[in-house]
Design an enzyme around this catalytic site. Structure first.
Site, PDB file in Angstrom:
ATOM      1  N   LYS A 127      -6.119  -1.931  -1.652  1.00  0.00           N
ATOM      2  CA  LYS A 127      -5.254  -1.215  -0.700  1.00  0.00           C
ATOM      3  C   LYS A 127      -6.050  -0.682   0.491  1.00  0.00           C
ATOM      4  O   LYS A 127      -5.600  -0.790   1.635  1.00  0.00           O
ATOM      5  CB  LYS A 127      -4.527  -0.082  -1.426  1.00  0.00           C
ATOM      6  CG  LYS A 127      -3.456  -0.606  -2.405  1.00  0.00           C
ATOM      7  CD  LYS A 127      -2.948   0.509  -3.300  1.00  0.00           C
ATOM      8  CE  LYS A 127      -1.806   0.064  -4.202  1.00  0.00           C
ATOM      9  NZ  LYS A 127      -1.501   1.061  -5.239  1.00  0.00           N
TER      10      LYS A 127
ATOM     11  N   GLY B  68       3.161   2.299  -2.085  1.00  0.00           N
ATOM     12  CA  GLY B  68       4.527   2.205  -2.614  1.00  0.00           C
ATOM     13  C   GLY B  68       5.559   2.474  -1.541  1.00  0.00           C
ATOM     14  O   GLY B  68       5.660   1.731  -0.559  1.00  0.00           O
TER      15      GLY B  68
ATOM     16  N   VAL C 199       0.859  -1.200   0.000  1.00  0.00           N
ATOM     17  CA  VAL C 199       0.000   0.000   0.000  1.00  0.00           C
ATOM     18  C   VAL C 199       0.892   1.246   0.000  1.00  0.00           C
ATOM     19  O   VAL C 199       1.807   1.364   0.809  1.00  0.00           O
ATOM     20  CB  VAL C 199      -0.922   0.055   1.240  1.00  0.00           C
ATOM     21  CG1 VAL C 199      -1.817   1.289   1.187  1.00  0.00           C
ATOM     22  CG2 VAL C 199      -1.747  -1.206   1.376  1.00  0.00           C
TER      23      VAL C 199
ATOM     24  N   ASP D 282      -7.348  -1.608  -7.820  1.00  0.00           N
ATOM     25  CA  ASP D 282      -6.082  -1.565  -7.081  1.00  0.00           C
ATOM     26  C   ASP D 282      -6.272  -0.780  -5.765  1.00  0.00           C
ATOM     27  O   ASP D 282      -5.902  -1.247  -4.685  1.00  0.00           O
ATOM     28  CB  ASP D 282      -5.025  -0.899  -7.987  1.00  0.00           C
ATOM     29  CG  ASP D 282      -3.694  -0.692  -7.305  1.00  0.00           C
ATOM     30  OD1 ASP D 282      -2.950  -1.666  -7.158  1.00  0.00           O
ATOM     31  OD2 ASP D 282      -3.405   0.459  -6.911  1.00  0.00           O
TER      32      ASP D 282
HETATM   33  N1  HSE Z   1      -0.467   0.576 -10.349  1.00  0.00           N
HETATM   34  C1  HSE Z   1      -0.213   0.935  -9.001  1.00  0.00           C
HETATM   35  C2  HSE Z   1      -0.414   2.432  -8.869  1.00  0.00           C
HETATM   36  C3  HSE Z   1       1.179   0.535  -8.620  1.00  0.00           C
HETATM   37  O1  HSE Z   1      -0.496   3.106  -9.887  1.00  0.00           O
HETATM   38  O2  HSE Z   1      -0.493   2.945  -7.769  1.00  0.00           O
HETATM   39  C4  HSE Z   1       1.444   0.544  -7.166  1.00  0.00           C
HETATM   40  O3  HSE Z   1       0.596  -0.309  -6.470  1.00  0.00           O
END
Ligand code: HSE
Length: 412
Positions: A200, A129, A127, A196
């Site tokens: 998270k 990065g 979560v 995504d």
């Molecule tokens: N594709 C995801 C983003 C990568 O753009 O945040 C990191 O989880």
């Protein structure tokens, strides 16, 4: 000396190798042990490169090598990642992962195995990065009852929205650029449809509540319907549009959703642009706290993975993560969540359409753009989603109303 194995030499895996290459001495010093990459599992061979001799195609080389104490899963996706991670933990190896799909779906089970084995399952990079957020939730904020999490959790969509707002780019061109820069998931729907971000926020909420949040219970809407015109309206409201992942806990219930939202330029999240992510948390003791940093990209993500590896080395025989129970949190049905919505109404007769809006939303004020002579917008009162939907369905049948062009939640 601690041997580790990396599963997957893609964007994040190669980033992890690069981080070790750049900072090996200081990393070893912080870990108080020398860390050596013994294997890299990948389908490819990489002949003539520095990692050529580390490559294996057989996971069992790693699983049955008892020198390997830490397995770093950076393959992404559910399988074979889940099987490899579970087998590694059961064999007594700590696991570090950046895989949010894996953590969102199997986090409770994998944390439990790690706890039983007195090893660690760490997932800081899953979560935000490179932003430290899992560790703060696990350690620094444990005195608090967290009652609100609001985050920009997807770098790709934040990049796209920023480019649409500030560089006048089309959605498609901005997405293409994000993909070229390596921010986007392989399947762009994971980013632009909000999947995504949904995984998270499910991870953050599970940690905050200590109970499993099923990501499938979280209402999720992406940014594909957001247009330049929406940004023009947002500007007249002194606001912007962000893809927000929101969770709120009241005395009686918990709700969570991912959707585009209009937020005031005054809000701390409004200034989070490009690939940056931020997580804004409210706790009953600490008050408001915000975490900010690069949420996507090779090196920021690899930085979080390597920090977890160091933590795993420092806590070889001691489980340090809170686990969350497999018992599922009941998430309030989205129909029953109370919201404000911004609504764009196209009309064929202005006066009739205005009267129709006043009939269903008497306190609303019309918003007009000089550049558009066939539509106006308004913001609903604070009502349940289902009630707003029903009223808008009725509105559509009224004289003068041609269509509803867009509906966006408003965070106040
Ligand atoms: N594709 C995801 C983003 C990568 O753009 O945040 C990191 O989880």
């Amino acid at each position: 000396m601690v041997d580790i194995a990396i599963l997957g030499y893609g964007t994040v895996g190669s980033g992890v190798v690069e981080v070790f290459g750049t900072n090996q001495a200081s990393i070893n010093k912080k870990a108080v042990e020398d860390i050596r990459i013994k294997y890299i599992l990948d389908l490819r061979d990489f002949p003539g490169t520095d990692i050529e001799n580390l490559i294996t195609h057989d996971f069992n080389d790693i699983l049955f090598d008892d020198d390997v104490k830490i397995v770093v899963e950076v393959m992404g996706g559910l399988e074979p990642a889940y099987t490899f991670v579970k087998k590694s933990l059961l064999r007594g190896k700590s696991v570090v992962t950046s895989n949010k799909e894996l953590v969102a779906k199997y986090g409770a089970e994998l944390l439990e195995i790690a706890r039983d084995k007195n090893i660690n399952f760490l997932f800081e990079a899953s979560v935000g990065g490179g932003i430290p957020i899992i560790r703060p939730l696990n350690q620094s904020l444990t005195a608090d009852e967290i009652y609100e999490i609001m985050g920009i959790l997807n770098g790709t969509t934040n990049y796209i929205l920023t480019k649409m707002e500030k560089s006048n780019m089309s959605f498609d061109d901005a997405l293409k650029l994000a993909q070229e820069k390596g921010y986007a998931e392989r399947n762009p729907a994971a980013d632009v449809e909000g999947f995504d971000a949904c995984r998270k926020i499910a991870i953050l909420l599970s940690l905050a509540l200590g109970q499993h949040v099923d990501f499938e219970d979280i209402y999720t809407e992406g940014i594909t319907k957001i247009t330049k015109t929406d940004f023009d309206y947002a500007k007249t409201l002194d606001s912007t549009i962000k893809l927000l992942a929101v969770s709120k806990k009241t005395e009686h219930d918990v709700f969570s959703r991912v959707s585009p939202a209009i937020i005031s330029k005054e809000h701390p999240l409004a200034v989070v642009n490009n690939v940056f992510n931020a997580i804004f948390i409210k706790g009953n003791v600490i008050g408001e706290v915000m975490f900010y940093g690069k949420g996507a990209g090779k090196l920021p993500t690899a930085s979080a993975v390597v920090a977890d590896i160091v933590d795993a080395v420092k806590h070889m025989q001691r489980n340090i993560m809170h686990f969350w129970s497999t018992e599922k949190v009941n998430i309030l049905n989205n129909d029953d969540v109370v919201v404000y919505k911004f609504v764009r109404v196209a009309y064929n007769d202005f006066i009739s359409a205005e009267n129709a809006v006043k009939k269903y939303f008497p306190t609303s004020e019309l918003i007009k753009l000089d550049s558009l002579n066939d539509e106006f917008a308004f913001i609903t009162s604070f009502e349940k989603e289902i009630d707003i939907t029903n009223k808008l369905n009725s509105l559509l049948k009224e004289n003068g109303v041609a269509e509803i062009r867009n509906i966006i939640r408003v965070e106040k």
